[in-house]
Write a protein that holds these residues in place. Structure first.
Motif, PDB file in Angstrom:
ATOM      1  N   TRP A  65       8.889   6.194   5.481  1.00 34.84           N
ATOM      2  CA  TRP A  65       7.705   5.974   5.270  1.00 34.84           C
ATOM      3  C   TRP A  65       7.114   5.472   4.207  1.00 34.84           C
ATOM      4  CZ3 TRP A  65       2.757   6.459   3.243  1.00 34.84           C
ATOM      5  CH2 TRP A  65       1.739   5.736   4.069  1.00 34.84           C
ATOM      6  N   PHE A  66       7.654   6.226   2.890  1.00 33.19           N
ATOM      7  CA  PHE A  66       7.194   5.716   1.861  1.00 33.19           C
ATOM      8  C   PHE A  66       8.009   4.626   1.041  1.00 33.19           C
ATOM      9  CE2 PHE A  66       6.020  10.133   2.103  1.00 33.19           C
ATOM     10  CZ  PHE A  66       4.550  10.219   1.808  1.00 33.19           C
ATOM     11  N   MET A 102       0.953  -1.118   0.046  1.00 33.86           N
ATOM     12  CA  MET A 102       0.067   0.279   0.007  1.00 33.86           C
ATOM     13  C   MET A 102       0.960   1.383  -0.067  1.00 33.86           C
ATOM     14  SD  MET A 102      -2.899   1.450  -0.178  1.00 33.86           S
ATOM     15  CE  MET A 102      -4.405   1.208   0.475  1.00 33.86           C
ATOM     16  N   LYS A 103       2.010   1.130   0.708  1.00 34.93           N
ATOM     17  CA  LYS A 103       2.700   2.226   0.936  1.00 34.93           C
ATOM     18  C   LYS A 103       3.658   2.603  -0.451  1.00 34.93           C
ATOM     19  CE  LYS A 103       4.114   2.050   5.745  1.00 34.93           C
ATOM     20  NZ  LYS A 103       5.360   1.897   6.752  1.00 34.93           N
ATOM     21  N   ARG A 104       3.827   1.893  -1.200  1.00 36.63           N
ATOM     22  CA  ARG A 104       4.362   1.704  -2.723  1.00 36.63           C
ATOM     23  C   ARG A 104       3.413   2.758  -3.497  1.00 36.63           C
ATOM     24  NH1 ARG A 104       8.859  -0.822  -4.208  1.00 36.63           N
ATOM     25  NH2 ARG A 104       8.100  -1.254  -6.249  1.00 36.63           N
ATOM     26  N   LEU A 105       1.978   2.155  -3.507  1.00 39.84           N
ATOM     27  CA  LEU A 105       1.043   2.912  -4.284  1.00 39.84           C
ATOM     28  C   LEU A 105       0.852   4.290  -3.881  1.00 39.84           C
ATOM     29  CD1 LEU A 105      -1.187   2.525  -6.462  1.00 39.84           C
ATOM     30  CD2 LEU A 105      -2.553   1.843  -4.563  1.00 39.84           C
ATOM     31  N   ILE A 106       0.937   4.518  -2.781  1.00 40.69           N
ATOM     32  CA  ILE A 106       0.829   5.765  -2.133  1.00 40.69           C
ATOM     33  C   ILE A 106       1.852   6.733  -2.577  1.00 40.69           C
ATOM     34  CG2 ILE A 106       0.956   7.346  -0.100  1.00 40.69           C
ATOM     35  CD1 ILE A 106      -0.690   5.075   1.140  1.00 40.69           C
ATOM     36  N   ALA A 107       3.031   6.250  -2.457  1.00 41.22           N
ATOM     37  CA  ALA A 107       4.392   6.952  -2.968  1.00 41.22           C
ATOM     38  C   ALA A 107       4.308   7.219  -4.434  1.00 41.22           C
ATOM     39  CB  ALA A 107       5.632   6.077  -2.779  1.00 41.22           C
ATOM     40  N   LYS A 108       4.165   5.960  -5.154  1.00 44.07           N
ATOM     41  CA  LYS A 108       3.899   6.519  -6.614  1.00 44.07           C
ATOM     42  C   LYS A 108       2.643   7.436  -6.904  1.00 44.07           C
ATOM     43  CE  LYS A 108       6.014   2.029  -8.031  1.00 44.07           C
ATOM     44  NZ  LYS A 108       5.831   0.628  -8.907  1.00 44.07           N
ATOM     45  N   THR A 109       1.560   7.361  -6.274  1.00 44.94           N
ATOM     46  CA  THR A 109       0.525   8.360  -6.289  1.00 44.94           C
ATOM     47  C   THR A 109       1.036   9.773  -6.112  1.00 44.94           C
ATOM     48  OG1 THR A 109      -0.980   6.868  -6.032  1.00 44.94           O
ATOM     49  CG2 THR A 109      -1.805   8.906  -5.846  1.00 44.94           C
ATOM     50  N   PHE A 110       1.490   9.778  -5.003  1.00 41.24           N
ATOM     51  CA  PHE A 110       2.332  11.172  -4.586  1.00 41.24           C
ATOM     52  C   PHE A 110       3.357  11.629  -5.610  1.00 41.24           C
ATOM     53  CE2 PHE A 110       1.378  11.660   0.001  1.00 41.24           C
ATOM     54  CZ  PHE A 110       0.094  11.516  -0.074  1.00 41.24           C
ATOM     55  N   ARG A 111       4.101  10.758  -6.168  1.00 46.19           N
ATOM     56  CA  ARG A 111       5.066  10.958  -7.296  1.00 46.19           C
ATOM     57  C   ARG A 111       4.408  11.540  -8.500  1.00 46.19           C
ATOM     58  NH1 ARG A 111       9.795   7.425  -9.563  1.00 46.19           N
ATOM     59  NH2 ARG A 111       7.798   6.156 -10.241  1.00 46.19           N
TER      60      ARG A 111
END
Length: 122
Positions: free
Chosen positions: A80-81, A1-10
């Motif tokens: 965290w990301f 989930m953190k990877r998806l959030i990081a990629k979305t934020f990028r």
């Protein structure tokens, strides 16, 4: 989930990174190491290796020992990301000759640390 959030934020340009980490219990094969990803090998809670593709474009997989009893050795911290920070710097001694820092998943090139244009893609 953190990877998806990081990629979305990028994608939203809220954070920047060149590498995200992925944890593995075993040393990865050449095919398991993909550009843009650092494989963080942790077995039974013991940090062993950090493996990633050379950002200079030569295609070499760079394995960094995390064993505190070996030299040379590196340390990896994840935010965290899941963006890795690697210390000390990484200096390729092959034809590529890359020299860079990894901080919060970003490749920060040292002065004269980028490979020559003819080296990338060999």
């Amino acid at each position: 989930m953190k990877r998806l959030i990081a990629k979305t934020f990028r994608w939203l340009r809220l954070i920047e990174f060149d590498l995200l980490s992925r944890e593995s219990e075993t040393y990865p094969s050449e095919e398991q190491v993909v550009p843009g990803e650092l494989v963080f090998v942790v077995d039974a809670g013991i940090e062993k290796w950090a493996c990633f593709k050379c950002p200079g474009g030569c295609g070499t997989t760079i394995p960094l020992s995390l064993n505190p009893k070996r030299r040379p050795r590196w340390a990896v911290a994840l935010d965290w990301f899941l963006r890795p920070t690697v210390k000390p710097s990484v200096h390729q001694k092959n034809d590529c000759g890359c020299h860079f820092w990894i901080t919060k998943g970003r490749i920060d090139w040292c002065k004269d640390g980028r490979p020559s244009p003819g080296v990338a893609g060999r």
